[in-house]
Design a protein around this motif. Sequence first.
Motif, PDB file in Angstrom:
ATOM      1  N   ARG A  26       0.821  -1.212   0.000  1.00 40.64           N
ATOM      2  CA  ARG A  26       0.000   0.000   0.000  1.00 40.64           C
ATOM      3  C   ARG A  26       0.858   1.267   0.000  1.00 40.64           C
ATOM      4  N   ALA A  27       1.921   1.257   0.807  1.00 43.24           N
ATOM      5  CA  ALA A  27       2.765   2.462   0.903  1.00 43.24           C
ATOM      6  C   ALA A  27       3.397   2.776  -0.443  1.00 43.24           C
ATOM      7  N   GLU A  28       3.835   1.730  -1.140  1.00 39.18           N
ATOM      8  CA  GLU A  28       4.466   1.942  -2.442  1.00 39.18           C
ATOM      9  C   GLU A  28       3.451   2.463  -3.459  1.00 39.18           C
ATOM     10  N   ARG A  29       2.277   1.882  -3.454  1.00 42.44           N
ATOM     11  CA  ARG A  29       1.254   2.340  -4.409  1.00 42.44           C
ATOM     12  C   ARG A  29       0.832   3.785  -4.105  1.00 42.44           C
ATOM     13  N   ASP A  30       0.692   4.095  -2.835  1.00 42.59           N
ATOM     14  CA  ASP A  30       0.315   5.468  -2.468  1.00 42.59           C
ATOM     15  C   ASP A  30       1.396   6.462  -2.896  1.00 42.59           C
ATOM     16  N   ALA A  31       2.651   6.083  -2.692  1.00 44.47           N
ATOM     17  CA  ALA A  31       3.749   6.975  -3.091  1.00 44.47           C
ATOM     18  C   ALA A  31       3.757   7.159  -4.606  1.00 44.47           C
ATOM     19  N   ALA A  52       6.952  14.653   1.704  1.00 47.22           N
ATOM     20  CA  ALA A  52       7.713  13.971   2.766  1.00 47.22           C
ATOM     21  C   ALA A  52       7.373  12.485   2.800  1.00 47.22           C
ATOM     22  N   GLY A  53       6.114  12.164   2.605  1.00 49.95           N
ATOM     23  CA  GLY A  53       5.708  10.753   2.597  1.00 49.95           C
ATOM     24  C   GLY A  53       6.316  10.000   1.436  1.00 49.95           C
ATOM     25  N   VAL A  54       6.323  10.635   0.263  1.00 48.54           N
ATOM     26  CA  VAL A  54       6.950  10.023  -0.913  1.00 48.54           C
ATOM     27  C   VAL A  54       8.428   9.753  -0.635  1.00 48.54           C
ATOM     28  N   LEU A  55       9.105  10.743  -0.082  1.00 51.56           N
ATOM     29  CA  LEU A  55      10.546  10.605   0.137  1.00 51.56           C
ATOM     30  C   LEU A  55      10.856   9.581   1.229  1.00 51.56           C
ATOM     31  N   ARG A  56       9.970   9.463   2.227  1.00 44.20           N
ATOM     32  CA  ARG A  56      10.176   8.413   3.231  1.00 44.20           C
ATOM     33  C   ARG A  56      10.141   7.036   2.561  1.00 44.20           C
ATOM     34  N   HIS A  57       9.195   6.873   1.647  1.00 43.23           N
ATOM     35  CA  HIS A  57       9.119   5.587   0.939  1.00 43.23           C
ATOM     36  C   HIS A  57      10.374   5.359   0.099  1.00 43.23           C
ATOM     37  N   VAL A  58      10.796   6.369  -0.633  1.00 44.22           N
ATOM     38  CA  VAL A  58      11.968   6.225  -1.514  1.00 44.22           C
ATOM     39  C   VAL A  58      13.231   5.944  -0.688  1.00 44.22           C
ATOM     40  N   ALA A  59      13.356   6.596   0.446  1.00 42.33           N
ATOM     41  CA  ALA A  59      14.540   6.367   1.291  1.00 42.33           C
ATOM     42  C   ALA A  59      14.581   4.926   1.798  1.00 42.33           C
ATOM     43  N   ARG A  60      13.413   4.385   2.105  1.00 46.01           N
ATOM     44  CA  ARG A  60      13.367   3.006   2.608  1.00 46.01           C
ATOM     45  C   ARG A  60      13.577   1.973   1.510  1.00 46.01           C
ATOM     46  N   ALA A  61      13.305   2.360   0.255  1.00 46.60           N
ATOM     47  CA  ALA A  61      13.274   1.378  -0.841  1.00 46.60           C
ATOM     48  C   ALA A  61      14.638   0.732  -1.066  1.00 46.60           C
TER      49      ALA A  61
END
Lengths: 203, 129
Positions: A26-31, A52-61
């Motif tokens: 879900r987090a990836e799809r939302d980003a 910020a939410g997008v970048l949190r996902h990208v940083a974790r990827a």
Amino acid sequence: MSREPDARRAELDRLVAAATRPGAGRAERDAHRLILDAATAPRRDLAPEELAGVLRHVARAGFDPHALERARGNLVGAPRPDGGRVRTGDRLPPAEIHYLRHVVVQEEWPTDATLAGYVASIQAVIADPESGVLVSRFQGVWQLTVVRESRELRGPRGRDWLMVDYRLPTGHWTTAYQLRGGLPQLEQSEREDRRWLRVPAGA
Amino acid sequence: MAARTGGRLSDRQIRNTHDLSDIAAMVAEVPETAAEWPDLADGERASFAAEWSNYMGGVAQLIGDYYEGDLTPDQKGDLFALLRRLQEVGPLLDRIGVRRPDLLGMDLLLDPPSAARQGAASRPDAEPR
């Protein structure tokens, strides 16, 4: 999201499905939805908390932990982090490939950077509010690029700017390096439909 | 590929020696990479293309330094050899869909007779082949 007209919602559903790997969470799809919304609607600016939410996902990827890449170019003979040296034809995890290329061999980062330190430095750049955020289609595929002045991460053969590419269909980083051609390199024709979601400090 | 001049190299010239070596090593990989391209995963293709883009940014920098007079004679020779090799692998680059470098006028120096046939102006500083 609920205020999206039906046609736009359907269009975004289609874009997200086309640019997201099967089984993504879900987090990836939302980003990806936010990235693609901003990428394809010029008047759609992401709110600070959305970016910020997008970048949190990208940083974790991170780099894909399950993939392998052949060691190309100047990597043969380089000392590996866990001992031994890279041999011709070796296929290694992307994180190690890019660490060997950009830190060990090409010395773009400080020479004492470890593999874990290289990855952590990329995450720090993604989280840095001074970093620029560019969305574009690289050779036809949507990517998010985070770019920042190299500053403390500039090694003996480093450059003024560094970047990390996040590729939507893989859900992982593609590479992270210091730009030999500077910021104008990101304006090449192979990056189409470019839009800065945030301009980097110092540009 | 180390510069073979007797004098002390500037920092930029030292950097250019490394860059010429890095880029030549990647260009040498093009035939094998093109052969395996159909079987590569998207992530590895994208990785190669992204790295290639950065190396081609380096080629543009080297060409700029050539025009600025910042290359040693040996580095000029290495640059011309590199550019000729890039021309040779051009069809393979087209086949796998990664970009050819912008030669920024260097094609006139690499092949003056051909350029003259095409009506291009000759350049007084053309390097011998």
